[in-house]
Design a protein around this motif. Structure first.
Motif, mmCIF file in Angstrom:
data_model
loop_
_atom_site.group_PDB
_atom_site.id
_atom_site.type_symbol
_atom_site.label_atom_id
_atom_site.label_comp_id
_atom_site.label_asym_id
_atom_site.label_seq_id
_atom_site.Cartn_x
_atom_site.Cartn_y
_atom_site.Cartn_z
ATOM 1 N N ARG A 153 51.559 79.134 55.991
ATOM 2 C CA ARG A 153 52.536 78.770 54.965
ATOM 3 C C ARG A 153 51.869 78.105 53.776
ATOM 4 N N GLY A 154 52.376 78.435 52.591
ATOM 5 C CA GLY A 154 51.909 77.778 51.384
ATOM 6 C C GLY A 154 53.005 76.890 50.829
ATOM 7 N N ARG A 155 52.778 76.365 49.638
ATOM 8 C CA ARG A 155 53.802 75.516 49.018
ATOM 9 C C ARG A 155 55.020 76.354 48.669
ATOM 10 N N GLN A 184 45.993 83.021 61.241
ATOM 11 C CA GLN A 184 47.371 82.509 61.330
ATOM 12 C C GLN A 184 48.319 83.685 61.120
ATOM 13 N N LYS A 211 41.989 81.479 42.382
ATOM 14 C CA LYS A 211 42.267 80.522 43.453
ATOM 15 C C LYS A 211 41.415 80.820 44.685
ATOM 16 N N SER A 235 50.934 78.785 62.588
ATOM 17 C CA SER A 235 50.485 78.022 61.421
ATOM 18 C C SER A 235 49.812 76.750 61.951
ATOM 19 N N THR A 236 48.649 76.429 61.440
ATOM 20 C CA THR A 236 47.974 75.205 61.922
ATOM 21 C C THR A 236 48.782 73.964 61.541
HETATM 22 C C1 BTN Z 1 49.283 76.584 48.760
HETATM 23 O O1 BTN Z 1 48.408 76.741 47.907
HETATM 24 O O2 BTN Z 1 50.419 77.027 48.603
HETATM 25 C C2 BTN Z 1 48.924 75.836 50.027
HETATM 26 C C3 BTN Z 1 48.310 76.726 51.066
HETATM 27 C C4 BTN Z 1 47.919 75.989 52.333
HETATM 28 C C5 BTN Z 1 47.425 76.921 53.417
HETATM 29 C C6 BTN Z 1 46.906 76.183 54.620
HETATM 30 S S1 BTN Z 1 46.036 77.230 55.737
HETATM 31 C C7 BTN Z 1 46.016 75.982 56.931
HETATM 32 C C8 BTN Z 1 47.365 75.296 56.891
HETATM 33 N N1 BTN Z 1 48.328 75.991 57.716
HETATM 34 C C9 BTN Z 1 49.310 76.539 56.995
HETATM 35 O O3 BTN Z 1 50.246 77.198 57.461
HETATM 36 N N2 BTN Z 1 49.129 76.264 55.703
HETATM 37 C C10 BTN Z 1 47.946 75.472 55.477
#
Ligand code: BTN
Length: 265
Positions: free
Chosen positions: A59-61, A55, A125, A31-32
């Motif tokens: 990860r997201g929220r 990746q 989205k 994950s960045t």
């Molecule tokens: C969301 O809408 O839930 C947020 C998503 C965010 C994704 C980005 S991709 C680059 C960075 N690295 C991650 O693991 N997540 C964010």
């Protein structure tokens, strides 16, 4: 299969002064945001960007998985803003607004901002932002702003079923691929301008512009977080970035975290 990202092209002609002066690139990373966090702990300078072609554990929220195949823009910024920790939520608005602006300016897409940190095109989205903050007492040590933008992705094939129904990409909207590196550079340039506005002039001008793109305001929405689901009218976003929701019983609730879905009216 989308073209490989070119590392040189990411920096060539980039017109920023702070953001992306140092860019670290990887073909594949977990994950960045995780990578950026490690670098920030090791002292990486303000404005450092880490970017990956794919990746494996994006990860997201709310801990959700973020599917990140080649063709998307997956990057994280390391910032060391002079903000109070509680104000770092405002960085989400800066990033979302920057994405919405470039989608409109470069590609004339019908981009909208959706509280708190999504960008939609034609109600689907296209981008999410994940900000994370490391602070000690009242001081921010660093903030990581992770941006995931669906660029050259064939959504029907790249995403599993439940995701693809609500997602889009630049490629899907335009029916063609675009130069990923050019999108990245334009985005960093706008991000830098808006970040400067936030730090020099405060949140007001950012919020004002963000609201111009926020067509969910004035509509009936559902707001969910891990604990509850609320329904009501999305009245406004206040000067601290909280959503003001007029509940069906008439009370106004100030919502700090959650996901918004616009209800069919
Ligand atoms: C969301 O809408 O839930 C947020 C998503 C965010 C994704 C980005 S991709 C680059 C960075 N690295 C991650 O693991 N997540 C964010």
């Amino acid at each position: 299969m989308p073209q490989k990202m070119s590392v040189n092209k990411l920096q060539e002609g980039l017109r920023t002064r702070r953001l992306g002066r140092s860019i670290l690139f990887s073909r594949e990373v977990d994950s960045t945001n995780k990578w950026a966090k490690k670098l920030a702990i090791d002292g990486a300078q303000d404005g450092t960007v880490v970017i990956a072609e794919t990746q494996t554990e994006g990860r997201g929220r709310f801990g959700r998985r973020w599917v990140s195949p080649r063709g998307g823009l997956w990057f994280s910024l390391i910032l060391r803003p002079k903000l109070h920790p509680s104000d770092t939520i405002k960085l989400n608005f800066v990033a979302g607004l920057a994405v919405a602006k470039i989608l409109r300016e470069l590609f004339s897409l019908n981009a909208e901002t959706k509280w708190p940190n999504d960008v939609l095109v034609n109600k689907l989205k296209i981008c999410g932002v994940l900000s994370e903050v490391n602070s000690t007492n009242e001081t921010v040590n660093f903030a990581i702003v992770g941006v995931g933008l669906n660029v050259n992705l064939d959504v029907e094939h790249a995403f599993p079923k439940p995701l693809r129904e609500n997602a889009t990409s630049i490629e899907k909207e335009l029916c063609r691929k675009v130069q990923l590196e050019e999108v990245f550079k334009s985005l960093l340039e706008v991000l830098e301008d808006l970040y400067r506005v936030l730090t020099e002039k405060g949140f007001e001008p950012i919020l004002k512009e963000w609201k111009r793109y926020a067509s969910f305001l004035g509509h009936q929405v559902e707001v969910t977080d891990l604990a509850e689901r609320l329904s009501g009218l999305a009245l406004d976003v206040d000067h601290e970035g909280a959503l003001l929701l007029k509940l069906e019983e008439g009370d106004v609730r100030r919502v700090i975290v959650g996901d918004v879905t616009v209800r069919a009216e």
